[in-house]
Motif scaffolding. Structure first.
Motif, PDB file in Angstrom:
ATOM      1  N   ARG A 214     -12.466  12.400  67.943  1.00 19.84           N
ATOM      2  CA  ARG A 214     -11.359  13.454  68.615  1.00 19.84           C
ATOM      3  C   ARG A 214     -10.938  14.445  67.403  1.00 19.84           C
TER       4      ARG A 214
ATOM      5  N   ARG B  85     -13.708  17.037  67.078  1.00 20.15           N
ATOM      6  CA  ARG B  85     -13.433  17.720  68.330  1.00 20.15           C
ATOM      7  C   ARG B  85     -12.593  18.593  68.419  1.00 20.15           C
TER       8      ARG B  85
ATOM      9  N   GLU C 148     -13.066  22.785  68.387  1.00 24.01           N
ATOM     10  CA  GLU C 148     -12.614  23.376  69.664  1.00 24.01           C
ATOM     11  C   GLU C 148     -11.850  24.431  69.138  1.00 24.01           C
TER      12      GLU C 148
ATOM     13  N   ARG D 109     -17.412  17.073  71.709  1.00 21.89           N
ATOM     14  CA  ARG D 109     -17.057  16.609  72.797  1.00 21.89           C
ATOM     15  C   ARG D 109     -17.932  15.633  73.828  1.00 21.89           C
TER      16      ARG D 109
END
Length: 753
Positions: A276, A279, A283, A371
């Motif tokens: 996470r 990501r 992102e 992701r």
């Protein structure tokens, strides 16, 4: 004028109102301590009290001498409430506590009926004559063939019959602040008393051992029964646990399976967090690139610029730009060096563009890969959690089985332990008590305590005698002293006449005692009365005095005669016998019967000279009662009687009238309204004060005036001895020489007036 006795209270005159005033305040008597009155009552009858106490003590002595002596033997028992215990099983089953309630309970067991019955049977007390109930079983009716047949005696019936007598003689007393109890028994036989006291203690100890043995045996039996059920339950629960493990394929659920699932979840959670984070970072870079305007320089973006290749390309471009700038300043655009530098710049820019495009593509790929990785890890985590939930449900069911197995195992182990302890305790019974001081033969009887009983009887006799003396004085409603007259009659005391001896109680002697014995105590009391009368009305030139009493026999006639004789020494005096029903003045002065007197003069049948009789030895004139009229009261109520008194008042300075008693007739009430004052005579220790008070009230209601009260036949010696208030009678000179004539007989029967 004669000297007034210092010890006899008398009224003095109030010159304004001519009313007598008390020398002794009536309230003085009420303020005296009642203890002093009680003490006087006791002293007055001390001989009778002492005699009664001695008689009662002698009776008690006779009783105790014929009583059978009773011997007492005592055994001391130690009740070990804090006794060391061999095994803890006693805490559960023996009921032995270490508090005071346990000790008191054991004392009550010592007194119990069961211990007493067992002792009686053990000693066979019915064989002893003192306790044998068969001696009194045969009655007179049964012996002659009537009544119920005697019972067939068994040991149980004999013991029950002896129990009541046995329990009365047995005494169990705990020793304060200790664990000792004294077991005592009373008997006429000292050996039997000692034997019973020891037997009661031993029976109590044996009974306790027997009870605890029976309790241990019952506990052991109950434990064995419980162990059978517990063993079956334990086996059943263990089988159920094993079946569940085999059914679910659990070898070691808590140590292996559950631990592996937990580690897997922890690893997936850690990796998911890292994914996470990656990501999120990818992102961020992706969003920078996505949101940049078209045809813009992407190399300036932080996400691109952070790439070291792009940074190097960016630096190379910068170096190429500085180089071409320097060459342009020296050479022209056509110079070979300038063209070379321009070529290097274009090459550097192409390289930077290619690197930027490569980094942008890399950022997009990293974002998509991060992701995808995050989604994969979330799926793996959810799957692991589902597996753990299934394992938890199985472990919950497993725990139920395991707890049931453990509980059954603990209960089984505990009962195994208790069973072994109970079996051992049954073999090691120790007594709860022991005899520390056995009973021995007593050489002195405990009952009866002869000296103590005699002393108690003596004290009780004295106490009862004192109560009787006090009660007698409380119930005695007569006038016993001058203070009683003032307090109870609310009247002043005019004088106190002493008690006369038997030789002087004849009316002919007492009527002339003032003349025959002028220095006697009686004569001095008459002078005191005369002085009181004179002081009660100093301003009155003439006096008419009425002398009366409550009932006959109180001495009013004797007092009237002697008072008139005393007045005749100083004033012209007339004595009138107004008791026309039972005339006594004439008898006292030895006047011949049939002489004319008051009734004749009032009726007008005789002159004054014919009705007057001189008294021998004095200047006193006497008017006898005269012929007895049919109704004396009508004669006294007539106007002629009033005129007669007024006529006589003109010839005499003092008129003394002897009237009938107030309680018998109303003659005195009629006469009192016509006189200057009334003298009320009462007899000491004879006349109830209620009666005298009632007579005085009647005279007052008849408009009569009370000058004072005369206390007649007063035992001066007795009063001086018990009260100490009349010692003056033996002083001031007139007591000496005449004490033998009157003092020796003060306790004798008085004469009647």
């Amino acid at each position: 004028m004669s000297q007034v006795s210092a010890t006899t209270p008398s009224p003095v005159a109030d010159s304004a109102a001519h009313k007598p005033v008390f020398l002794h305040d009536p309230e003085d008597r009420e303020e005296k301590l009642e203890l002093l009155e009680y003490w006087r009552s006791i002293i007055k009858r001390k001989k009778q009290i002492l005699g009664f106490a001695v008689v009662l003590a002698l009776l008690a002595m006779v009783v105790v001498l014929v009583m059978t002596p009773i011997y007492r033997s005592t055994a001391t028992v130690l009740i070990e409430a804090n006794k060391s215990k061999v095994l803890s099983i006693e805490d559960v089953y023996s009921g032995i506590s270490q508090n005071r309630e346990h000790f008191q309970t054991q004392v009550e067991i010592l007194k119990s009926r069961e211990v007493a019955i067992k002792t009686i049977i053990k000693l066979k007390l019915w064989e002893n004559e003192e306790f044998d109930p068969r001696q009194n079983s045969g009655s007179l009716l049964a012996s002659i063939g009537f009544g119920d047949d005697p019972p067939e005696w068994t040991e149980a019936l004999l013991a029950e019959a002896i129990f009541e007598n046995f329990s009365k003689r047995l005494n169990v007393e705990p020793v304060r602040l200790s664990q000792l109890a004294k077991v005592s028994f009373d008997s006429r036989d000292p050996a039997l008393a000692a034997r019973v006291a020891n037997a009661v203690s031993n029976v109590y100890i044996e009974k306790d051992l027997e009870a605890r043995f029976n309790l241990t045996r019952q506990a052991s039996t109950w434990l064995q029964d419980q162990l059978t059920d517990l063993r079956a339950k334990l086996n059943q629960s263990e089988r159920a646990l094993q079946e569940f493990r085999e059914q679910e394929g659990i070898v070691d659920l808590k140590s292996v399976t559950q631990s592996g699932a937990g580690q897997q979840i922890e690893e997936v959670m850690r990796r998911l967090v890292e994914a996470r984070m990656k990501r999120a970072e990818a992102e961020g870079a992706y969003q920078q690139i996505k949101l940049a305007p078209k045809n813009s320089d992407l190399s300036t973006l932080p996400a691109v610029l952070r790439n070291p290749i792009v940074a190097d390309a960016k630096r190379a471009e910068g170096i190429a730009e500085r180089k071409i700038s320097e060459i342009s300043q020296r050479y022209g655009k056509e110079h070979p060096k300038y063209l070379q530098a321009e070529s290097e710049l274009e090459s550097a820019r192409d390289n930077l563009r290619r690197q930027v495009e490569s980094v942008v593509a890399s950022v997009i790929r990293e974002f998509e890969a991060a992701r995808a990785t995050e989604a994969t890890l979330e799926g793996v985590l959810n799957s692991a959690k589902g597996s753990v939930r299934q394992l938890n449900r199985k472990e919950g069911e497993l725990s139920i089985y395991e707890r049931e197995v453990e509980a059954n195992r603990q209960m089984y182990d505990m009962f195994i332990k208790r069973t072994k302890e109970t079996n051992v305790a049954g073999d090691l019974q120790t007594p709860i008590a022991r005899i520390v001081d056995p009973a021995v033969l007593s050489d002195k009887p405990v009952k009866p305590k002869k000296l103590q009983i005699v002393l108690i009887a003596f004290v009780l006799g004295g106490f009862l005698g004192v109560l009787a003396a006090l009660l007698r004085d409380r119930l005695d409603n007569t006038l016993k002293s001058t203070e009683d007259v003032e307090v109870k009659l609310k009247q002043p005391i005019l004088t106190t006449l002493p008690l006369l001896s038997k030789e002087e109680v004849e009316r002919t002697k007492t009527a002339r005692i003032f003349l025959d014995q002028p220095k006697s105590i009686y004569s001095e009391a008459i002078r005191t009365a005369r002085t009181g009368v004179l002081l009660s009305g100093i301003d009155l030139p003439r006096r008419t005095l009425l002398v009366t009493s409550s009932v006959p026999g109180e001495g009013k006639t004797t007092f009237s005669i002697n008072l008139a004789i005393a007045h005749a020494h100083t004033k012209k005096t007339l004595l009138i016998d107004a008791d026309m029903r039972r005339p006594a003045v004439s008898k006292g002065l030895e006047i011949p019967p049939g002489a004319k007197g008051l009734s004749n003069f009032v009726a007008g049948t005789a002159s004054l000279q014919e009705c007057l009789v001189p008294v021998e030895g004095s200047s006193l004139m006497l008017m006898p009662s005269g012929t007895v009229p049919p109704n004396p009261l009508e004669l006294l109520l007539s106007q002629r009687f009033k005129d007669t008194l007024e006529h006589l008042g003109k010839h005499f300075e003092v008129i003394v009238i002897d009237s009938p008693p107030v309680e018998l007739v109303s003659d005195a009430l009629v006469i009192s309204a016509l006189t200057n004052g009334t003298i009320y005579v009462t007899r000491a220790e004879s006349t109830p004060y209620q009666m005298a008070r009632k007579g005085i009230q009647r005279i007052r209601r008849a408009d009569g005036q009370i000058l004072g009260v005369v206390l007649n036949q007063f035992d001066v010696a007795k009063a001086e001895k018990y009260y100490g208030d009349y010692s003056g009678y033996g002083k001031y000179g007139y007591g000496e020489g005449y004490q033998g004539a009157y003092g020796a007989s003060y306790g004798e029967e008085p004469g009647k007036g």
